[in-house]
Design an enzyme around this catalytic site. Structure first.
Site, short mmCIF file in Angstrom:
data_model
loop_
_atom_site.label_atom_id
_atom_site.label_comp_id
_atom_site.label_asym_id
_atom_site.label_seq_id
_atom_site.Cartn_x
_atom_site.Cartn_y
_atom_site.Cartn_z
N HIS A 1 -7.39 -4.32 9.70
CA HIS A 1 -7.07 -4.12 8.28
C HIS A 1 -5.77 -4.83 7.89
O HIS A 1 -4.88 -5.02 8.71
CB HIS A 1 -7.07 -2.64 7.88
CG HIS A 1 -5.92 -1.80 8.35
ND1 HIS A 1 -6.04 -0.45 8.59
CD2 HIS A 1 -4.63 -2.10 8.61
CE1 HIS A 1 -4.87 0.03 8.96
NE2 HIS A 1 -4.00 -0.94 8.98
N ASP B 1 0.83 -1.20 0.00
CA ASP B 1 0.00 0.00 0.00
C ASP B 1 0.87 1.26 0.00
O ASP B 1 2.08 1.19 0.19
CB ASP B 1 -0.98 0.00 1.19
CG ASP B 1 -0.30 -0.34 2.52
OD1 ASP B 1 0.94 -0.29 2.60
OD2 ASP B 1 -1.02 -0.65 3.48
N GLU C 1 -9.77 -1.69 4.77
CA GLU C 1 -10.43 -1.38 6.04
C GLU C 1 -11.65 -2.30 6.23
O GLU C 1 -12.09 -2.96 5.28
CB GLU C 1 -10.87 0.08 6.03
CG GLU C 1 -9.74 1.10 5.83
CD GLU C 1 -8.84 1.28 7.06
OE1 GLU C 1 -8.79 0.38 7.93
OE2 GLU C 1 -8.17 2.32 7.14
N ASN D 1 -7.83 -2.34 13.79
CA ASN D 1 -9.20 -2.61 13.36
C ASN D 1 -9.27 -3.83 12.44
O ASN D 1 -10.29 -4.10 11.83
CB ASN D 1 -9.80 -1.38 12.65
CG ASN D 1 -9.07 -1.02 11.37
OD1 ASN D 1 -8.12 -1.70 10.97
ND2 ASN D 1 -9.51 0.03 10.70
#
Ligand code: GLP
Length: 237
Positions: A134, A67, A139, A132
């Site tokens: 990810h 990413d 996400e 979270n």
């Protein structure tokens, strides 16, 4: 899925670097998928030392990063290109022409997946995990069939990553990320997590239901995943 629990971050980094070094020695022309974040820093450092000692070569290796933020110049110190250069590429003998980032393909992100496929696919993918759940910047709610694309960052991610920036307003709101299906196509995956703030998500991701709400839980469906934890990240198991 194989889970290793190491006594501390140093041991976690050694375990991960050892697996990657063995893999690259056996497959010098391999394609690696790489992650940024604090989790793999120790591993990159050890691999750099192995290179310095002449124990390993990345001369014929190709890398695809997971990413990258959008809207940051590559020379911006918070860009993932800068991170990779500083923490890994400058320490090894890789040809920088063989290092790829999804943001370089904007807006034709399908070309990133195509480029990976043309290179024979990712042989070994390194991952971290967000609090979270990810993976990359996929996400919660990301489609399991998603490919490389532009995404909006979750508020929790912006807050978590603000520690690297002068102020929270400087954190980009969008990023380019490999999709979940891009990641799942990797032949082998190694996920690293350390520290007590990862303890809850590790339990949910690997011992809870497979759900879009916890993107990393999809890894339960992959046939070759190694999870390397330190004691704190494993303390909820
Ligand atoms: C970041 C990155 C991810 C990384 C994760 C965990 O936001 N986009 O690729 O794996 O969050 O980061 P860390 O290793 O610093 O906990």
């Amino acid at each position: 899925m194989k889970i290793y629990t190491e006594k501390d971050y140093g041991a976690l980094s050694e375990r991960a670097a050892g697996i990657i070094a063995d893999f690259v020695k056996k497959n010098p022309k391999c394609v690696l998928g790489l992650a940024t974040g604090s989790s793999p820093v120790g591993m990159y450092d050890l691999l750099g030392k192995m290179r310095e000692e002449g124990k390993i070569s990345f001369e014929n290796t190709t890398t695809f990063n997971l990413d990258e933020y959008l809207g940051l110049a590559p020379e911006n110190q918070q860009s993932y290109r800068f991170f990779m250069k500083k923490n890994f590429f400058d320490k090894i003998n890789i040809d920088i022409k063989n290092t790829f980032f999804p943001s370089d393909f904007a807006p034709n992100y399908e070309d990133y997946d195509r480029k990976i496929e043309e290179g024979g696919g990712i042989d070994l993918q390194v991952l971290g995990i967000g609090r979270n759940g990810h993976i990359g910047f996929n996400e919660p709610g990301s489609d399991f069939l998603s490919k490389t694309r532009e995404v909006k960052l979750a508020e929790t991610t912006i807050k978590d990553n603000a520690r690297f920036f002068d102020k929270i307003e400087d954190v980009p709101k969008t990023a380019a990320t490999m999709g979940i299906s891009t990641i799942m196509k990797a032949k082998k995956i190694i996920l690293l997590a350390n520290g007590k703030n990862k303890k809850e998500i590790i339990k949910k991701a690997f011992f809870g239901p497979v759900t879009l709400e916890v993107p990393a839980s999809v890894l339960q469906r992959h046939k070759d995943v190694i999870v390397i934890l330190d004691k704190e990240a494993a303390s909820g198991l």
